[in-house]
Enzyme design. Structure first.
Site, PDB file in Angstrom:
ATOM      1  N   PRO A 190     -19.973  21.736  -1.666  1.00 50.94           N
ATOM      2  CA  PRO A 190     -19.504  23.121  -1.628  1.00 50.94           C
ATOM      3  C   PRO A 190     -19.833  23.793  -0.288  1.00 50.94           C
ATOM      4  O   PRO A 190     -20.693  23.328   0.446  1.00 50.94           O
ATOM      5  CB  PRO A 190     -20.262  23.794  -2.770  1.00 50.94           C
ATOM      6  CG  PRO A 190     -20.687  22.678  -3.666  1.00 50.94           C
ATOM      7  CD  PRO A 190     -20.934  21.503  -2.767  1.00 50.94           C
ATOM      8  N   HIS A 191     -19.147  24.879  -0.019  1.00 51.09           N
ATOM      9  CA  HIS A 191     -19.373  25.585   1.236  1.00 51.09           C
ATOM     10  C   HIS A 191     -20.856  25.914   1.369  1.00 51.09           C
ATOM     11  O   HIS A 191     -21.470  26.483   0.456  1.00 51.09           O
ATOM     12  CB  HIS A 191     -18.537  26.865   1.287  1.00 51.09           C
ATOM     13  CG  HIS A 191     -18.472  27.479   2.639  1.00 51.09           C
ATOM     14  ND1 HIS A 191     -19.524  28.161   3.198  1.00 51.09           N
ATOM     15  CD2 HIS A 191     -17.475  27.506   3.569  1.00 51.09           C
ATOM     16  CE1 HIS A 191     -19.194  28.593   4.407  1.00 51.09           C
ATOM     17  NE2 HIS A 191     -17.942  28.217   4.659  1.00 51.09           N
ATOM     18  N   GLU A 195      -3.592  27.807   9.261  1.00 52.68           N
ATOM     19  CA  GLU A 195      -4.271  28.766  10.136  1.00 52.68           C
ATOM     20  C   GLU A 195      -3.600  28.842  11.501  1.00 52.68           C
ATOM     21  O   GLU A 195      -3.381  29.928  12.041  1.00 52.68           O
ATOM     22  CB  GLU A 195      -5.739  28.364  10.314  1.00 52.68           C
ATOM     23  CG  GLU A 195      -6.606  28.569   9.076  1.00 52.68           C
ATOM     24  CD  GLU A 195      -8.018  28.067   9.287  1.00 52.68           C
ATOM     25  OE1 GLU A 195      -8.918  28.506   8.551  1.00 52.68           O
ATOM     26  OE2 GLU A 195      -8.226  27.217  10.188  1.00 52.68           O
ATOM     27  N   GLU A 217       0.828  -1.202   0.000  1.00 49.38           N
ATOM     28  CA  GLU A 217       0.000   0.000   0.000  1.00 49.38           C
ATOM     29  C   GLU A 217       0.868   1.261   0.000  1.00 49.38           C
ATOM     30  O   GLU A 217       0.577   2.226  -0.713  1.00 49.38           O
ATOM     31  CB  GLU A 217      -0.924   0.011   1.222  1.00 49.38           C
ATOM     32  CG  GLU A 217      -1.989  -1.075   1.215  1.00 49.38           C
ATOM     33  CD  GLU A 217      -1.547  -2.363   1.878  1.00 49.38           C
ATOM     34  OE1 GLU A 217      -2.422  -3.116   2.325  1.00 49.38           O
ATOM     35  OE2 GLU A 217      -0.319  -2.615   1.961  1.00 49.38           O
ATOM     36  N   ASP A 244     -11.199  28.407   3.833  1.00 46.75           N
ATOM     37  CA  ASP A 244     -12.367  27.548   3.630  1.00 46.75           C
ATOM     38  C   ASP A 244     -12.294  26.861   2.278  1.00 46.75           C
ATOM     39  O   ASP A 244     -11.904  27.477   1.273  1.00 46.75           O
ATOM     40  CB  ASP A 244     -13.660  28.358   3.681  1.00 46.75           C
ATOM     41  CG  ASP A 244     -13.969  28.879   5.074  1.00 46.75           C
ATOM     42  OD1 ASP A 244     -13.787  28.113   6.038  1.00 46.75           O
ATOM     43  OD2 ASP A 244     -14.391  30.043   5.192  1.00 46.75           O
ATOM     44  N   ASN A 301     -10.406  39.837   2.034  1.00 52.17           N
ATOM     45  CA  ASN A 301     -10.788  38.523   1.516  1.00 52.17           C
ATOM     46  C   ASN A 301     -10.216  38.284   0.139  1.00 52.17           C
ATOM     47  O   ASN A 301      -9.948  39.217  -0.627  1.00 52.17           O
ATOM     48  CB  ASN A 301     -12.316  38.387   1.443  1.00 52.17           C
ATOM     49  CG  ASN A 301     -12.960  38.294   2.807  1.00 52.17           C
ATOM     50  OD1 ASN A 301     -13.499  39.263   3.320  1.00 52.17           O
ATOM     51  ND2 ASN A 301     -12.880  37.128   3.412  1.00 52.17           N
ATOM     52  N   ARG A 331      -4.207  31.504  14.463  1.00 52.68           N
ATOM     53  CA  ARG A 331      -5.673  31.459  14.469  1.00 52.68           C
ATOM     54  C   ARG A 331      -6.177  30.805  15.755  1.00 52.68           C
ATOM     55  O   ARG A 331      -5.700  29.737  16.153  1.00 52.68           O
ATOM     56  CB  ARG A 331      -6.174  30.658  13.263  1.00 52.68           C
ATOM     57  CG  ARG A 331      -7.665  30.277  13.293  1.00 52.68           C
ATOM     58  CD  ARG A 331      -8.553  31.478  13.047  1.00 52.68           C
ATOM     59  NE  ARG A 331      -9.961  31.122  13.183  1.00 52.68           N
ATOM     60  CZ  ARG A 331     -10.737  30.676  12.189  1.00 52.68           C
ATOM     61  NH1 ARG A 331     -10.229  30.509  10.986  1.00 52.68           N
ATOM     62  NH2 ARG A 331     -12.006  30.414  12.395  1.00 52.68           N
ATOM     63  N   PHE A 380     -18.682  38.528  -0.110  1.00 52.91           N
ATOM     64  CA  PHE A 380     -17.243  38.707   0.101  1.00 52.91           C
ATOM     65  C   PHE A 380     -16.441  37.500  -0.397  1.00 52.91           C
ATOM     66  O   PHE A 380     -15.230  37.590  -0.578  1.00 52.91           O
ATOM     67  CB  PHE A 380     -16.937  38.979   1.579  1.00 52.91           C
ATOM     68  CG  PHE A 380     -17.289  37.861   2.527  1.00 52.91           C
ATOM     69  CD1 PHE A 380     -16.384  36.865   2.834  1.00 52.91           C
ATOM     70  CD2 PHE A 380     -18.540  37.815   3.125  1.00 52.91           C
ATOM     71  CE1 PHE A 380     -16.699  35.840   3.712  1.00 52.91           C
ATOM     72  CE2 PHE A 380     -18.867  36.799   4.009  1.00 52.91           C
ATOM     73  CZ  PHE A 380     -17.959  35.802   4.304  1.00 52.91           C
ATOM     74  N   LEU A 437     -17.569  19.315   7.799  1.00 53.75           N
ATOM     75  CA  LEU A 437     -17.051  19.606   6.466  1.00 53.75           C
ATOM     76  C   LEU A 437     -18.169  19.487   5.441  1.00 53.75           C
ATOM     77  O   LEU A 437     -18.663  18.388   5.187  1.00 53.75           O
ATOM     78  CB  LEU A 437     -15.904  18.649   6.112  1.00 53.75           C
ATOM     79  CG  LEU A 437     -15.269  18.836   4.728  1.00 53.75           C
ATOM     80  CD1 LEU A 437     -14.712  20.256   4.588  1.00 53.75           C
ATOM     81  CD2 LEU A 437     -14.171  17.796   4.500  1.00 53.75           C
ATOM     82  N   ASP A 462      -8.460  32.855   7.985  1.00 54.08           N
ATOM     83  CA  ASP A 462      -9.556  31.909   7.808  1.00 54.08           C
ATOM     84  C   ASP A 462      -9.441  31.320   6.410  1.00 54.08           C
ATOM     85  O   ASP A 462      -9.381  32.063   5.419  1.00 54.08           O
ATOM     86  CB  ASP A 462     -10.898  32.624   7.981  1.00 54.08           C
ATOM     87  CG  ASP A 462     -12.067  31.656   7.965  1.00 54.08           C
ATOM     88  OD1 ASP A 462     -11.857  30.469   8.290  1.00 54.08           O
ATOM     89  OD2 ASP A 462     -13.183  32.076   7.624  1.00 54.08           O
ATOM     90  N   THR A 472     -13.878  43.991   2.966  1.00 59.38           N
ATOM     91  CA  THR A 472     -15.300  43.721   3.143  1.00 59.38           C
ATOM     92  C   THR A 472     -15.714  43.962   4.589  1.00 59.38           C
ATOM     93  O   THR A 472     -14.902  43.899   5.503  1.00 59.38           O
ATOM     94  CB  THR A 472     -15.654  42.273   2.767  1.00 59.38           C
ATOM     95  OG1 THR A 472     -15.021  41.372   3.688  1.00 59.38           O
ATOM     96  CG2 THR A 472     -15.185  41.943   1.365  1.00 59.38           C
ATOM     97  N   ARG A 498     -10.321  36.924  13.341  1.00 57.43           N
ATOM     98  CA  ARG A 498      -9.337  35.866  13.137  1.00 57.43           C
ATOM     99  C   ARG A 498      -8.175  36.386  12.302  1.00 57.43           C
ATOM    100  O   ARG A 498      -8.366  37.228  11.406  1.00 57.43           O
ATOM    101  CB  ARG A 498      -9.952  34.620  12.511  1.00 57.43           C
ATOM    102  CG  ARG A 498     -10.353  34.614  11.060  1.00 57.43           C
ATOM    103  CD  ARG A 498     -11.582  35.366  10.627  1.00 57.43           C
ATOM    104  NE  ARG A 498     -12.781  35.215  11.417  1.00 57.43           N
ATOM    105  CZ  ARG A 498     -13.804  34.451  11.062  1.00 57.43           C
ATOM    106  NH1 ARG A 498     -13.763  33.730   9.973  1.00 57.43           N
ATOM    107  NH2 ARG A 498     -14.902  34.462  11.778  1.00 57.43           N
TER     108      ARG A 498
END
Length: 278
Positions: free
Chosen positions: A233-234, A197, A74, A216, A175, A202, A242, A230, A214, A162, A211
């Site tokens: 998509p976000h 982060e 493996e 994402d 951003n 952070r 933003f 998780l 950040d 923003t 923060r």
């Protein structure tokens, strides 16, 4: 593209195995690979430079397996696939099988093998900062991703000032968005982003609070994933100007895999009261 170059049953004598005698004495391994690439240009021009040279790939496989020693098939397969993807121009993904004839288990066994499929993934990230030197934090994140062996930064948006989102009693944010190619799984990428982060200081104290950095995951190929910690998509992407505005700069016609809407369309809908987005 689904074009393939196939290598079947390449024999390599190497030193891999759990037992000390296997690593000391060595044995034969049989490797097969399917290389996914775009052969169109090579097919039209008859130019080897436009394709992947399977002879060179065989030499790389042989040298790699001879120069390294692993206990598990493996591990050998994983590291070989990663090496080929990182260093072979035009290779988008690979199916790789390593066979071990007559494995020493004390029973009549012809072969045991491990077969894996690995490839590059296209990811879009959002990034923000509203503490300290915000631009430095964003630039440090970009550089950290560039220095990650299994990641390649392909595009970075301009940075956008923003207003804070969620908790509004805090400093303005800076951003931006990143387009990334990666060999990492979503979980592995998330771990890497958390590490970056943390390196920037952070602290996760207040949701939507201040923060230093950040990061994402906005999109990961066409993956739709919904887990407790998780979502891809976000989940709040359509409501975040933003994020959509810098993302629109580098990927205006990227489609949301669930709704089918482009980034440009989502931004236009969110900004409709301000007039059309050009």
């Amino acid at each position: 593209m689904n074009d393939q170059i196939t290598i079947k049953n390449l024999e390599v004598y190497a030193n891999h195995g759990v037992f000390p005698e296997e690593q000391k004495l060595g044995q034969k391994f049989i490797i097969s690979a399917i290389l996914y690439t775009d052969t169109r240009k090579a097919g039209k021009t008859d130019d080897l430079e436009a394709s992947i040279d399977y002879g060179t790939i065989c030499q790389i496989i042989t040298r790699f397996l001879k120069e390294h020693t692993y206990s598990l098939l493996e591990r050998a397969a994983e590291m070989l696939a990663e090496d080929l993807l990182l260093h072979t121009k035009g290779l988008s993904s690979i199916q790789l099988e390593i066979k071990k004839p007559w494995a020493p288990i004390g029973l009549p066994l012809e072969t045991v093998s491990v077969a894996i499929e690995r490839g590059w993934h296209t990811v879009y990230l959002g990034m923000g900062s509203n503490m300290g030197n915000k631009e430095d934090y964003l630039l440090q994140a970009v550089q950290a991703l560039k220095e990650t062996a299994s990641c390649q930064v392909e595009a970075v948006s301009d940075f956008l000032v923003t207003k804070p989102y969620g908790v509004t009693d805090q400093d303005d944010f800076l951003n931006g968005c990143i387009k990334l190619r990666t060999l990492l799984t979503p979980r592995e990428l998330l771990d890497r982003l958390h590490h970056i982060e943390q390196a920037a200081g952070r602290e996760r104290i207040l949701r939507w609070g201040p923060r230093t950095l950040d990061l994402d995951i906005l999109f990961y190929d066409d993956l739709i994933l919904g887990e407790a910690d998780l979502c891809i998509p976000h989940v709040d992407l359509p409501n975040r100007e933003f994020v959509l505005r810098p993302l629109c700069e580098i990927a205006p016609y990227l489609h949301h895999p669930a709704t089918g809407k482009t980034v440009r369309e989502m931004l236009q809908e969110l900004s409709s009261e301000k007039g059309p987005v050009f």
